[in-house]
Design an enzyme around this catalytic site. Structure first.
Site, PDB file in Angstrom:
ATOM      1  N   GLN A 101      -3.821 -27.736  25.177  1.00 15.40           N
ATOM      2  CA  GLN A 101      -4.046 -28.145  26.280  1.00 15.40           C
ATOM      3  C   GLN A 101      -3.073 -29.657  25.714  1.00 15.40           C
ATOM      4  O   GLN A 101      -2.577 -30.005  25.627  1.00 15.40           O
ATOM      5  CB  GLN A 101      -3.976 -28.310  27.132  1.00 15.40           C
ATOM      6  CG  GLN A 101      -3.471 -28.786  28.466  1.00 15.40           C
ATOM      7  CD  GLN A 101      -4.347 -29.047  29.604  1.00 15.40           C
ATOM      8  OE1 GLN A 101      -4.304 -28.292  30.501  1.00 15.40           O
ATOM      9  NE2 GLN A 101      -5.209 -29.899  29.953  1.00 15.40           N
TER      10      GLN A 101
ATOM     11  N   GLU B  65       3.263 -34.911  29.774  1.00 12.56           N
ATOM     12  CA  GLU B  65       2.396 -35.942  29.787  1.00 12.56           C
ATOM     13  C   GLU B  65       2.910 -36.887  28.926  1.00 12.56           C
ATOM     14  O   GLU B  65       2.074 -38.148  28.930  1.00 12.56           O
ATOM     15  CB  GLU B  65       0.832 -35.767  29.838  1.00 12.56           C
ATOM     16  CG  GLU B  65      -0.111 -34.928  30.854  1.00 12.56           C
ATOM     17  CD  GLU B  65      -1.474 -34.711  30.964  1.00 12.56           C
ATOM     18  OE1 GLU B  65      -2.141 -35.325  29.710  1.00 12.56           O
ATOM     19  OE2 GLU B  65      -2.003 -34.395  31.548  1.00 12.56           O
TER      20      GLU B  65
ATOM     21  N   ASP C  24      -8.710 -31.574  24.136  1.00 11.63           N
ATOM     22  CA  ASP C  24      -8.887 -30.534  25.266  1.00 11.63           C
ATOM     23  C   ASP C  24      -8.027 -29.563  25.577  1.00 11.63           C
ATOM     24  O   ASP C  24      -6.925 -29.107  25.453  1.00 11.63           O
ATOM     25  CB  ASP C  24      -7.964 -31.002  26.207  1.00 11.63           C
ATOM     26  CG  ASP C  24      -8.169 -30.353  28.349  1.00 11.63           C
ATOM     27  OD1 ASP C  24      -9.168 -30.202  28.067  1.00 11.63           O
ATOM     28  OD2 ASP C  24      -7.824 -31.134  29.007  1.00 11.63           O
TER      29      ASP C  24
ATOM     30  N   GLU D 224     -12.755 -31.109  25.500  1.00 16.23           N
ATOM     31  CA  GLU D 224     -12.825 -30.603  26.720  1.00 16.23           C
ATOM     32  C   GLU D 224     -12.831 -28.958  27.059  1.00 16.23           C
ATOM     33  O   GLU D 224     -12.041 -28.541  25.909  1.00 16.23           O
ATOM     34  CB  GLU D 224     -12.016 -31.272  27.499  1.00 16.23           C
ATOM     35  CG  GLU D 224     -11.491 -31.382  28.606  1.00 16.23           C
ATOM     36  CD  GLU D 224     -10.719 -32.355  29.270  1.00 16.23           C
ATOM     37  OE1 GLU D 224     -10.621 -33.505  28.593  1.00 16.23           O
ATOM     38  OE2 GLU D 224     -10.498 -32.094  30.298  1.00 16.23           O
TER      39      GLU D 224
ATOM     40  N   ASP E 249     -14.563 -30.573  32.398  1.00 14.71           N
ATOM     41  CA  ASP E 249     -12.692 -30.518  33.421  1.00 14.71           C
ATOM     42  C   ASP E 249     -13.137 -29.239  34.441  1.00 14.71           C
ATOM     43  O   ASP E 249     -14.097 -29.475  35.132  1.00 14.71           O
ATOM     44  CB  ASP E 249     -12.054 -31.088  32.694  1.00 14.71           C
ATOM     45  CG  ASP E 249     -11.023 -30.754  33.988  1.00 14.71           C
ATOM     46  OD1 ASP E 249     -10.949 -31.075  34.900  1.00 14.71           O
ATOM     47  OD2 ASP E 249      -9.155 -30.854  33.003  1.00 14.71           O
TER      48      ASP E 249
ATOM     49  N   LYS F 134     -12.069 -36.517  37.713  1.00 10.97           N
ATOM     50  CA  LYS F 134     -10.103 -36.726  38.283  1.00 10.97           C
ATOM     51  C   LYS F 134     -10.365 -36.964  40.448  1.00 10.97           C
ATOM     52  O   LYS F 134     -11.109 -35.935  40.630  1.00 10.97           O
ATOM     53  CB  LYS F 134      -9.905 -35.133  37.933  1.00 10.97           C
ATOM     54  CG  LYS F 134      -9.319 -35.324  36.646  1.00 10.97           C
ATOM     55  CD  LYS F 134      -8.809 -33.988  36.573  1.00 10.97           C
ATOM     56  CE  LYS F 134      -7.982 -33.248  35.137  1.00 10.97           C
ATOM     57  NZ  LYS F 134      -7.576 -32.447  34.926  1.00 10.97           N
TER      58      LYS F 134
ATOM     59  N   ARG G 198      -4.590 -36.606  35.927  1.00  6.12           N
ATOM     60  CA  ARG G 198      -3.796 -35.192  35.927  1.00  6.12           C
ATOM     61  C   ARG G 198      -2.222 -35.357  35.379  1.00  6.12           C
ATOM     62  O   ARG G 198      -1.842 -36.228  35.255  1.00  6.12           O
ATOM     63  CB  ARG G 198      -3.338 -35.171  37.481  1.00  6.12           C
ATOM     64  CG  ARG G 198      -4.840 -35.041  38.715  1.00  6.12           C
ATOM     65  CD  ARG G 198      -6.160 -33.774  37.929  1.00  6.12           C
ATOM     66  NE  ARG G 198      -5.518 -33.461  37.522  1.00  6.12           N
ATOM     67  CZ  ARG G 198      -6.532 -31.720  38.617  1.00  6.12           C
ATOM     68  NH1 ARG G 198      -6.795 -31.670  38.540  1.00  6.12           N
ATOM     69  NH2 ARG G 198      -6.129 -30.495  38.228  1.00  6.12           N
ATOM     70  N   SER G 199      -1.322 -34.300  35.075  1.00  6.69           N
ATOM     71  CA  SER G 199      -0.301 -33.753  34.211  1.00  6.69           C
ATOM     72  C   SER G 199       0.849 -34.112  35.145  1.00  6.69           C
ATOM     73  O   SER G 199       1.883 -34.905  34.933  1.00  6.69           O
ATOM     74  CB  SER G 199      -1.162 -32.164  33.886  1.00  6.69           C
ATOM     75  OG  SER G 199      -0.698 -31.376  35.368  1.00  6.69           O
TER      76      SER G 199
ATOM     77  N   LYS H 111      -8.634 -41.884  30.583  1.00 17.20           N
ATOM     78  CA  LYS H 111      -7.737 -40.275  29.840  1.00 17.20           C
ATOM     79  C   LYS H 111      -6.274 -40.691  30.191  1.00 17.20           C
ATOM     80  O   LYS H 111      -6.940 -39.770  32.066  1.00 17.20           O
ATOM     81  CB  LYS H 111      -8.301 -38.941  29.875  1.00 17.20           C
ATOM     82  CG  LYS H 111      -7.402 -37.623  29.246  1.00 17.20           C
ATOM     83  CD  LYS H 111      -8.313 -36.705  29.284  1.00 17.20           C
ATOM     84  CE  LYS H 111      -7.170 -35.151  28.964  1.00 17.20           C
ATOM     85  NZ  LYS H 111      -7.533 -33.518  29.231  1.00 17.20           N
TER      86      LYS H 111
HETATM   87  P1  PGA Z   1      -3.857 -30.948  34.507  1.00 18.54           P
HETATM   88  O1  PGA Z   1      -4.827 -31.387  33.133  1.00 18.54           O
HETATM   89  O2  PGA Z   1      -4.047 -32.306  35.402  1.00 18.54           O
HETATM   90  O3  PGA Z   1      -2.522 -30.183  34.664  1.00 18.54           O
HETATM   91  O4  PGA Z   1      -4.332 -29.600  35.975  1.00 18.54           O
HETATM   92  C1  PGA Z   1      -5.894 -32.684  32.513  1.00 18.54           C
HETATM   93  C2  PGA Z   1      -6.837 -31.958  32.849  1.00 18.54           C
HETATM   94  O5  PGA Z   1      -6.975 -30.656  31.899  1.00 18.54           O
HETATM   95  O6  PGA Z   1      -7.700 -32.508  31.642  1.00 18.54           O
HETATM   96 ZN    ZN Z   2      -9.026 -30.627  31.285  1.00 23.66          ZN
END
Ligand code: PGA
Ligand code: ZN
Length: 435
Positions: free
Chosen positions: A169, A211, A248, A291, A318, A343, A372-373, A394
């Site tokens: 990712q 992102e 990640d 991650e 995560d 988060k 977050r994304s 991050k």
């Molecule tokens: P997400 O992913 O904000 O799209 O859930 C971010 C991450 O996995 O760190």
């Molecule tokens: Zn993550």
């Protein structure tokens, strides 16, 4: 309670996130001694590759706006939550958050929505800080809040943020050799440019993922790693010395019940073979942090990887931990990771997030505060990282306004601290999960 921090009103509105989807913004209004209104404001981000144990992001469902509207959460803020918190002390974060948790009454905020509770929890913190005339990080951490976070910054985006073009990712860099936050950003800007140039030369530059990282037009996952090393070199840095790699994997997106299905490479691996593949990447590339290398249902796989590699690489949970203190403690007991991703919207209140960080620290772990994304221009997470001394941050890539708002806020805070700012570089990375 000082009258200056008594909550006089709570408002909410629907705003739009970086993917053009609805989200919530809340305002908590206090009044100072002279009766002048002091307001704290915060908004809520949204993930796309979520852990199944995250607190609930309440959406309206149905067909309008793809079912993603937040009118019900908004009504909860302006109705039940406002009623319960009017007159309460915004300076008592723990008390406020306990009321929110009790009012919701479910383990995962499935009644009121974690988006509703988080908007208020965070806006109250901003209001309390404003009432004292302090920036949020100083309200949270006082004079001791001087550890400027080491940033993990995305160069290529993949996984759920790029139509699953590649499985991994986030391909990120960490400027471990930089001497401060500003220099870490400048070095990352050079690497991001060099990576774009490399892709353009291959005829593979196709804009950016969710992102802001370059679109991952790669034939294999490993080609992403190779290209990242070449970009670091081309920018004039020594890979692993000055600028290292963080990944990640977000393996919950393609792994389940001990099997890992690599879409890009059209193969399915059992846990042991998958771990061998990951260990090979760790041997061949200067990766300092990884991650979710295993899926959220594979604590045993995490522990196995940590035994093999935990002394030399930061292993971050995560989806595995979803910022939950009990899950952090359970993972620590198994030696399954050495760093927690934090988060705020995975839990829904600031105090619960803080509890997860306290549990991680008690286990000798490191931490990373994360965006977050789907983001807004809200920069609270930068203040959380600095205020709590978490050490790492991050936020996604080095592009797009909702990301740059946070990096730029970090620059302001580092400058405001002046000679008191501390930047600990690689020493903030987690180590030795397995002892
Ligand atoms: P997400 O992913 O904000 O799209 O859930 C971010 C991450 O996995 O760190
Ligand atoms: Zn993550």
């Amino acid at each position: 309670m000082s009258a200056a921090t008594r909550i006089r009103a709570i408002h909410a509105r629907r705003i739009w996130d970086s993917r053009g989807r609805p989200t919530l913004e809340a305002e908590v209004v206090l009044a100072d001694a002279a009766g002048v209104a002091v307001t704290g404001r915060a908004s809520v981000p949204a993930g796309a590759s979520r852990g199944t144990r995250e607190a609930l992001e309440l959406r309206d469902g149905g067909t309008r706006l793809g079912g993603l509207d937040v009118q019900r959460a908004l009504a909860h803020v302006e109705g039940e939550i406002a009623q319960a918190l009017l007159g309460a002390d915004a300076a008592d974060q723990a008390g406020l958050d306990a009321r929110l948790v009790a009012l919701d009454g479910t383990p995962a905020k499935t009644r009121l929505g974690a988006n509703a509770t988080l908007a208020v929890s965070l806006a109250a913190a901003h209001a309390a800080a404003a009432a004292q005339g302090l920036p949020l990080y100083r309200w949270l951490g006082g004079d001791a809040a001087t550890l400027v976070p080491l940033p993990q910054i995305q160069i290529f985006g993949g996984g759920a943020h790029a139509g699953r073009r590649v499985d991994i990712q986030d391909f990120m860099v960490v400027a471990t050799g930089a001497c401060g936050f500003a220099q870490a950003l400048e070095w990352t800007a050079e690497v991001y440019r060099a990576a774009g140039a490399l892709m353009a030369e291959r005829g593979a530059l196709h804009g950016v993922a969710d992102e802001g990282g370059w679109w991952p037009d790669f034939a294999t996952n490993e080609q992403g790693l190779e290209t990242l090393v070449r970009a670091i070199e081309r920018a004039g840095f020594v890979p692993g010395e000055q600028v290292a790699i963080a990944l990640d994997v977000a393996a919950s997106e393609f792994g389940r019940a001990g099997r890992y299905r690599l879409g890009l490479e059209r193969r399915e691996l059992a846990r042991d073979a998958w771990i061998e593949l990951v260990l090979g990447w760790l041997d061949r590339y200067p990766v300092v942090s990884i991650e979710d290398p295993l899926a959220e249902d594979d604590l045993e796989g995490f522990a196995q990887l940590a035994r093999a590699a935990g002394a030399r690489v930061q292993i971050v949970g995560d989806d595995l931990l979803v910022s939950d203190a009990a899950l952090v403690r359970a993972a620590a007991a198994r030696g399954a990771a050495n760093c927690v991703l934090l988060k705020p919207n995975q839990r829904g209140t600031l105090s619960e997030l803080r509890t997860a960080w306290d549990a991680a620290r008690a286990a000798g772990w490191a931490g990373i505060v994360s965006a977050r994304s789907g983001e807004t221009e809200d920069t609270s997470i930068v203040h959380l990282a600095l205020g709590w001394g978490v050490g790492q941050l991050k936020v996604g890539a080095f592009a797009r306004g909702e990301r740059m708002a946070k990096w730029n806020e970090g620059l302001r805070l580092e400058q405001a601290l002046g000679a008191r700012a501390r930047f600990a570089g690689r020493s903030v990375l987690g180590r030795s999960a397995a002892g």
